[in-house]
Write a protein that holds these residues in place. Structure first.
Motif, mmCIF file in Angstrom:
data_model
loop_
_atom_site.group_PDB
_atom_site.id
_atom_site.type_symbol
_atom_site.label_atom_id
_atom_site.label_comp_id
_atom_site.label_asym_id
_atom_site.label_seq_id
_atom_site.Cartn_x
_atom_site.Cartn_y
_atom_site.Cartn_z
ATOM 1 N N ALA A 154 0.805 2.334 -14.296
ATOM 2 C CA ALA A 154 0.299 0.955 -14.265
ATOM 3 C C ALA A 154 0.981 0.154 -13.160
ATOM 4 C CB ALA A 154 0.515 0.284 -15.612
ATOM 5 N N PHE A 155 2.285 0.389 -12.973
ATOM 6 C CA PHE A 155 3.020 -0.310 -11.920
ATOM 7 C C PHE A 155 2.493 0.080 -10.541
ATOM 8 C CE2 PHE A 155 6.737 -0.417 -8.979
ATOM 9 C CZ PHE A 155 6.884 -1.783 -8.931
ATOM 10 N N GLY A 156 2.202 1.361 -10.350
ATOM 11 C CA GLY A 156 1.625 1.799 -9.079
ATOM 12 C C GLY A 156 0.281 1.156 -8.828
ATOM 13 N N GLY A 157 -0.540 1.077 -9.876
ATOM 14 C CA GLY A 157 -1.827 0.402 -9.745
ATOM 15 C C GLY A 157 -1.676 -1.070 -9.445
ATOM 16 N N PHE A 158 -0.677 -1.685 -10.069
ATOM 17 C CA PHE A 158 -0.377 -3.094 -9.813
ATOM 18 C C PHE A 158 -0.072 -3.324 -8.338
ATOM 19 C CE2 PHE A 158 3.043 -6.258 -9.325
ATOM 20 C CZ PHE A 158 2.410 -7.396 -9.813
ATOM 21 N N ALA A 162 -5.997 3.412 -11.969
ATOM 22 C CA ALA A 162 -7.211 2.854 -11.369
ATOM 23 C C ALA A 162 -7.571 1.504 -11.970
ATOM 24 C CB ALA A 162 -8.366 3.836 -11.544
ATOM 25 N N LEU A 163 -7.492 1.384 -13.290
ATOM 26 C CA LEU A 163 -7.832 0.116 -13.926
ATOM 27 C C LEU A 163 -6.835 -0.973 -13.553
ATOM 28 C CD1 LEU A 163 -8.981 1.193 -17.516
ATOM 29 C CD2 LEU A 163 -10.397 0.497 -15.577
ATOM 30 N N ALA A 164 -5.561 -0.636 -13.541
ATOM 31 C CA ALA A 164 -4.551 -1.636 -13.177
ATOM 32 C C ALA A 164 -4.791 -2.150 -11.767
ATOM 33 C CB ALA A 164 -3.151 -1.035 -13.297
ATOM 34 N N ALA A 211 -5.109 10.259 -18.441
ATOM 35 C CA ALA A 211 -4.654 8.947 -18.915
ATOM 36 C C ALA A 211 -3.958 8.160 -17.815
ATOM 37 C CB ALA A 211 -3.721 9.115 -20.108
ATOM 38 N N THR A 212 -3.055 8.796 -17.078
ATOM 39 C CA THR A 212 -2.342 8.085 -16.008
ATOM 40 C C THR A 212 -3.291 7.708 -14.879
ATOM 41 O OG1 THR A 212 -1.697 10.225 -15.063
ATOM 42 C CG2 THR A 212 -0.093 9.103 -16.487
ATOM 43 N N ARG A 213 -4.276 8.559 -14.639
ATOM 44 C CA ARG A 213 -5.255 8.245 -13.594
ATOM 45 C C ARG A 213 -6.090 7.018 -13.964
ATOM 46 N NH1 ARG A 213 -7.348 14.487 -12.573
ATOM 47 N NH2 ARG A 213 -5.440 15.217 -11.530
ATOM 48 N N PHE A 217 0.834 -1.204 0.000
ATOM 49 C CA PHE A 217 0.000 0.000 0.000
ATOM 50 C C PHE A 217 0.872 1.258 0.000
ATOM 51 C CE2 PHE A 217 -2.720 3.204 2.017
ATOM 52 C CZ PHE A 217 -3.912 3.032 1.332
ATOM 53 N N ILE A 218 1.880 1.281 0.853
ATOM 54 C CA ILE A 218 2.772 2.437 0.940
ATOM 55 C C ILE A 218 3.569 2.598 -0.359
ATOM 56 C CG2 ILE A 218 4.802 3.367 2.115
ATOM 57 C CD1 ILE A 218 3.729 2.098 4.699
ATOM 58 N N ALA A 219 4.000 1.479 -0.929
ATOM 59 C CA ALA A 219 4.742 1.535 -2.187
ATOM 60 C C ALA A 219 3.875 2.120 -3.298
ATOM 61 C CB ALA A 219 5.237 0.151 -2.569
ATOM 62 N N ALA A 220 2.616 1.710 -3.357
ATOM 63 C CA ALA A 220 1.698 2.246 -4.366
ATOM 64 C C ALA A 220 1.470 3.731 -4.152
ATOM 65 C CB ALA A 220 0.370 1.496 -4.314
ATOM 66 N N MET A 221 1.322 4.123 -2.902
ATOM 67 C CA MET A 221 1.129 5.535 -2.583
ATOM 68 C C MET A 221 2.364 6.345 -2.972
ATOM 69 S SD MET A 221 -0.076 7.187 1.059
ATOM 70 C CE MET A 221 1.267 6.412 1.970
ATOM 71 N N SER A 222 3.548 5.768 -2.745
ATOM 72 C CA SER A 222 4.790 6.447 -3.093
ATOM 73 C C SER A 222 4.878 6.687 -4.596
ATOM 74 C CB SER A 222 5.985 5.611 -2.628
ATOM 75 O OG SER A 222 7.193 6.193 -3.034
ATOM 76 N N VAL A 223 4.461 5.692 -5.383
ATOM 77 C CA VAL A 223 4.473 5.843 -6.844
ATOM 78 C C VAL A 223 3.518 6.945 -7.271
ATOM 79 C CG1 VAL A 223 3.891 4.725 -9.033
ATOM 80 C CG2 VAL A 223 5.186 3.468 -7.295
ATOM 81 N N ALA A 224 2.316 6.944 -6.691
ATOM 82 C CA ALA A 224 1.311 7.938 -7.069
ATOM 83 C C ALA A 224 1.755 9.346 -6.714
ATOM 84 C CB ALA A 224 -0.015 7.619 -6.388
ATOM 85 N N MET A 225 2.406 9.502 -5.577
ATOM 86 C CA MET A 225 2.792 10.832 -5.110
ATOM 87 C C MET A 225 3.986 11.407 -5.875
ATOM 88 S SD MET A 225 2.200 10.539 -0.978
ATOM 89 C CE MET A 225 2.555 12.279 -0.720
ATOM 90 N N ARG A 226 4.616 10.580 -6.704
ATOM 91 C CA ARG A 226 5.695 11.079 -7.538
ATOM 92 C C ARG A 226 5.155 11.712 -8.826
ATOM 93 N NH1 ARG A 226 10.856 9.338 -6.245
ATOM 94 N NH2 ARG A 226 10.970 7.857 -4.519
ATOM 95 N N HIS A 227 3.822 11.691 -8.978
ATOM 96 C CA HIS A 227 3.152 12.296 -10.128
ATOM 97 C C HIS A 227 3.736 11.797 -11.453
ATOM 98 C CE1 HIS A 227 1.597 14.948 -7.046
ATOM 99 N NE2 HIS A 227 2.830 15.362 -6.749
#
Length: 502
Positions: free
Chosen positions: A202-206, A380-382, A374-376, A184-194
């Protein structure tokens, strides 16, 4: 099993297994319960099988547990496990009760006790003046009998309780929490890097999808009280609510209702709510035998299928995986919200909606961190599609095994019935984390309250049990199980097309 009277008669079930009767006290011991606690009562009414069967509706519901009969009509609507209790009106629920409850709960049954279940006197005898008694009233009903397999299963269950197998290891679940929280934290870290890269999004969603999958496994275990002990007197299961509603985003009360039903009547045609997919999928031809015969346009006694349903079933082997992975997650959110809204203003529904609101707020907070539409969308889909793999894992546990009607379930016996409707998934030790205990579905269905970390320890005992009693023990690799299901779906689709061209 008999209520007070020790019956010496035997009978044979449809496969020729010899069943013998025993006293209620010995049955209680085999169940891991003390029949002297909670059942000592001034009520000592003899209840016959015919009388018990008369009380089989939600408005008038008596059930049999370990030689005793209880009137749960008024309690049913407040039953923490949901409406499953009514499915056993006028019938035996001994093994189901023992499988889903701690032993101390038995003492609470005293207030509902009607009397003891006794053998029916032969029709026409001096003691049986009921002209409407069943034609087979002189036979020992199944609920007063214990097959050799059932006796051995109950002894095994007692052994597991006595030897501490049902005690959860806090360090094991601490590590499981660390897994989903790290993802969860790793995904949040990816998202917060914009990230502007679709691949990174896609990796963050994964990562987020894996976090959801892992926390769902803990929510499942918590719902079965395989992680913590139930609170005295009942009440909200906080760990289950947090992991299921807040972190996974579905209705905890819906899961409890449907999953309790699923465990008790696994794959029962059109009644197991977690495996009732008509009109999209047909999982057994027995589903066609459920319904109003006079209104059927399919098979004798069968269910009405529209042209659209027949079209969908004819391609179900193609739609199975796409619907599970790409649609299943979104559908689960929708039906959860609808379920909770319909049951307002109950406390459980309010808690469901609060939990799911927190979940959707967190998901929104993730998504808005991404810089472009597009990234959003990709993120979300990933996330939701990766979590959708969980739906495939759940299906592999039971589809393309065996299905039983209510009557067949009771003739089969609890342990045998659960073995025949479940499948294990063979995997390497390093794959266990990904399956979250679902790889030991047989052991889980036989012992629902058993903590995940002890399922593998019990497996050899269950394999030996199945071999001794000639029951198929299904255990295959993931890909083999998937192939079996798709082949079965194709065969069922072909049957529909052959019988009723679309």
């Amino acid at each position: 099993m008999c209520g007070g009277n020790c019956l010496a008669s035997t009978s044979t079930n449809r496969r020729g297994d010899t069943r013998s009767t025993s006293s209620a006290a010995s049955s209680a011991t085999a169940l891991g319960l003390d029949s002297s606690k909670g059942d000592s009562s001034s009520k000592d009414v003899d209840v016959t099988y015919t009388e018990l069967r008369r009380h089989s509706t939600p408005q008038d519901c008596w059930i049999h547990i370990d030689g005793h009969v209880y009137d749960v009509t008024t309690w049913g609507s407040r039953h923490p496990g949901g409406s499953i209790i009514f499915k056993f009106g006028g019938a035996d629920a001994s093994d189901q009760f023992a499988a889903f409850h701690r032993s101390h709960v038995r003492r609470r049954l005293l207030q509902f006790r009607v009397g003891r279940l006794v053998q029916e006197e032969p029709k026409g005898s001096a003691g049986n003046t009921d002209a409407n008694a069943d034609a087979d009233a002189g036979n020992v009903p199944a609920m007063l009998e214990i097959s050799e397999a059932t006796e051995e299963y109950r002894s095994l269950r007692r052994k597991l309780w006595d030897e501490g197998y049902f005690k959860a290891d806090p360090t094991f679940y601490a590590r499981r929490h660390l897994v989903w929280l790290s993802l969860f934290i790793a995904a949040m870290s990816v998202a917060m890097r914009h990230p502007s890269s679709l691949a990174v999004a896609a990796f963050g969603g994964f990562l987020l999808g894996l976090a959801w999958q892992q926390v769902a496994f803990i929510g499942h275990d918590a719902g079965h009280y395989g992680v913590t002990e139930p609170t005295k007197g009942g009440g909200l299961n906080w760990l289950s609510w947090f992991t299921t509603s807040v972190m996974f985003g579905i209705s905890t009360s819906m899961w409890n209702e449907e999953h309790s039903m699923h465990h008790a009547i696994t794959l029962r045609p059109r009644e197991d709510p977690q495996f009732d997919y008509l009109p999209i999928w047909l999982i057994s031809t027995k589903e066609l035998d459920v319904g109003d015969k006079a209104k059927s346009n399919l098979l004798p006694g069968g269910a009405r299928l529209s042209l659209l349903s027949r079209l969908l079933i004819s391609v179900q082997h193609f739609t199975f995986l796409p619907l599970c992975v790409f649609i299943g997650r979104f559908n689960l959110h929708i039906i959860s919200v609808v379920y909770a809204l319909k049951r307002l203003p109950s406390v459980a529904s309010v808690m469901d909606l609060v939990g799911m609101a927190i979940y959707f707020a967190m998901e929104y907070a993730f998504v808005v961190q991404l810089p472009t539409t597009a990234t959003r969308v990709v993120f979300a889909l990933a996330a939701n599609w990766v979590a959708g793999i969980l739906h495939v894992q759940l299906m592999l546990s039971h589809l393309a095994t065996e299905t039983f009607t209510e009557e067949e379930e009771r003739a089969e016996g609890w342990a045998e019935f659960q073995l025949r409707t479940s499948r294990n998934i063979e995997c390497k030790w390093y794959e266990n984390w990904f399956h979250g205990g679902l790889e030991y579905q047989i052991e889980h269905h036989l012992f629902p309250q058993l903590p995940r970390h002890n399922l593998d320890k019990v497996k050899p005992m269950v394999e030996a049990f199945a071999k001794k009693h000639g029951i198929v023990y299904r255990s295959v690799p993931f890909t083999t199980a998937l192939a079996e299901i798709l082949t079965n779906f194709r065969s069922l689709a072909k049957d529909i097309v052959t019988l009723h061209p679309v």
